[in-house]
Design a protein around this motif. Sequence first.
Motif, mmCIF file in Angstrom:
data_model
loop_
_atom_site.group_PDB
_atom_site.id
_atom_site.type_symbol
_atom_site.label_atom_id
_atom_site.label_comp_id
_atom_site.label_asym_id
_atom_site.label_seq_id
_atom_site.Cartn_x
_atom_site.Cartn_y
_atom_site.Cartn_z
ATOM 1 N N HIS A 54 42.193 37.346 27.134
ATOM 2 C CA HIS A 54 40.882 36.909 27.628
ATOM 3 C C HIS A 54 40.903 35.422 27.950
ATOM 4 C CE1 HIS A 54 36.596 36.208 27.920
ATOM 5 N NE2 HIS A 54 36.701 35.294 26.961
ATOM 6 N N ASN A 55 41.420 34.629 27.022
ATOM 7 C CA ASN A 55 41.462 33.180 27.246
ATOM 8 C C ASN A 55 42.426 32.811 28.362
ATOM 9 O OD1 ASN A 55 39.575 32.646 25.283
ATOM 10 N ND2 ASN A 55 41.102 32.432 23.674
ATOM 11 N N LEU A 56 43.550 33.501 28.449
ATOM 12 C CA LEU A 56 44.532 33.212 29.493
ATOM 13 C C LEU A 56 43.982 33.532 30.880
ATOM 14 C CD1 LEU A 56 47.519 32.374 30.000
ATOM 15 C CD2 LEU A 56 48.031 34.810 30.003
ATOM 16 N N ILE A 57 43.391 34.699 31.036
ATOM 17 C CA ILE A 57 42.850 35.090 32.342
ATOM 18 C C ILE A 57 41.663 34.202 32.722
ATOM 19 C CG2 ILE A 57 41.662 36.950 33.582
ATOM 20 C CD1 ILE A 57 43.482 38.910 32.067
ATOM 21 N N SER A 58 40.809 33.904 31.742
ATOM 22 C CA SER A 58 39.660 33.036 32.024
ATOM 23 C C SER A 58 40.115 31.626 32.393
ATOM 24 C CB SER A 58 38.735 32.972 30.821
ATOM 25 O OG SER A 58 38.158 34.225 30.576
ATOM 26 N N GLY A 59 41.153 31.149 31.719
ATOM 27 C CA GLY A 59 41.655 29.811 32.011
ATOM 28 C C GLY A 59 42.341 29.715 33.360
ATOM 29 N N LEU A 60 43.087 30.736 33.721
ATOM 30 C CA LEU A 60 43.825 30.695 34.983
ATOM 31 C C LEU A 60 42.936 30.931 36.195
ATOM 32 C CD1 LEU A 60 47.096 32.623 34.047
ATOM 33 C CD2 LEU A 60 46.831 30.172 34.428
ATOM 34 N N THR A 61 41.977 31.835 36.065
ATOM 35 C CA THR A 61 41.150 32.167 37.223
ATOM 36 C C THR A 61 39.843 31.388 37.269
ATOM 37 O OG1 THR A 61 40.091 34.011 36.077
ATOM 38 C CG2 THR A 61 42.077 34.511 37.322
ATOM 39 N N GLY A 62 39.368 30.910 36.149
ATOM 40 C CA GLY A 62 38.097 30.205 36.111
ATOM 41 C C GLY A 62 36.902 31.137 36.091
ATOM 42 N N ILE A 63 37.158 32.429 36.008
ATOM 43 C CA ILE A 63 36.094 33.437 35.976
ATOM 44 C C ILE A 63 36.068 34.045 34.581
ATOM 45 C CG2 ILE A 63 35.225 35.556 37.041
ATOM 46 C CD1 ILE A 63 37.150 35.000 39.385
ATOM 47 N N GLU A 64 34.874 34.312 34.063
ATOM 48 C CA GLU A 64 34.781 34.984 32.769
ATOM 49 C C GLU A 64 35.291 36.408 32.897
ATOM 50 O OE1 GLU A 64 34.111 34.443 29.472
ATOM 51 O OE2 GLU A 64 34.269 32.392 30.154
ATOM 52 N N GLU A 65 36.174 36.793 32.012
ATOM 53 C CA GLU A 65 36.803 38.106 32.050
ATOM 54 C C GLU A 65 36.175 38.973 30.963
ATOM 55 O OE1 GLU A 65 39.047 41.272 31.135
ATOM 56 O OE2 GLU A 65 39.040 39.614 29.751
ATOM 57 N N PRO A 66 35.447 40.049 31.323
ATOM 58 C CA PRO A 66 34.683 40.797 30.326
ATOM 59 C C PRO A 66 35.438 41.915 29.614
ATOM 60 C CG PRO A 66 34.127 41.590 32.485
ATOM 61 C CD PRO A 66 35.087 40.435 32.680
ATOM 62 N N VAL A 67 36.555 42.406 30.150
ATOM 63 C CA VAL A 67 37.202 43.594 29.586
ATOM 64 C C VAL A 67 37.796 43.315 28.213
ATOM 65 C CG1 VAL A 67 39.029 45.300 29.911
ATOM 66 C CG2 VAL A 67 37.664 44.559 31.858
ATOM 67 N N PHE A 68 38.645 42.323 28.099
ATOM 68 C CA PHE A 68 39.283 42.026 26.818
ATOM 69 C C PHE A 68 38.275 41.475 25.819
ATOM 70 C CE2 PHE A 68 42.916 41.710 29.801
ATOM 71 C CZ PHE A 68 43.645 42.763 29.289
ATOM 72 N N PHE A 69 37.270 40.785 26.308
ATOM 73 C CA PHE A 69 36.200 40.296 25.439
ATOM 74 C C PHE A 69 35.452 41.473 24.808
ATOM 75 C CE2 PHE A 69 31.790 38.940 24.757
ATOM 76 C CZ PHE A 69 31.999 37.859 23.916
ATOM 77 N N THR A 70 35.147 42.483 25.613
ATOM 78 C CA THR A 70 34.455 43.673 25.114
ATOM 79 C C THR A 70 35.312 44.421 24.105
ATOM 80 O OG1 THR A 70 33.320 43.883 27.230
ATOM 81 C CG2 THR A 70 33.327 45.818 25.805
#
Length: 69
Positions: free
Chosen positions: A28-44
Amino acid sequence: MKTKTLFLLSWKKMWIIVVAGFISIVLHNLISGLTGIEEPVFFTIVVFILPLYLLISIIYSIIHLAKNR
């Protein structure tokens, strides 16, 4: 897979839950950091699904243990 084996808690399943939670947090942190978009799947997964599965497994294991005594 039977519900007995699916929800009956063991040490192996506990470690799988811990590792899956850690991997979900990192992804979640890696995808959010690289893309700048909040990623909801791994967070959920880490906030809702894993704790819910753990709670259901604990309750089922206690009931299963009490029935077999």
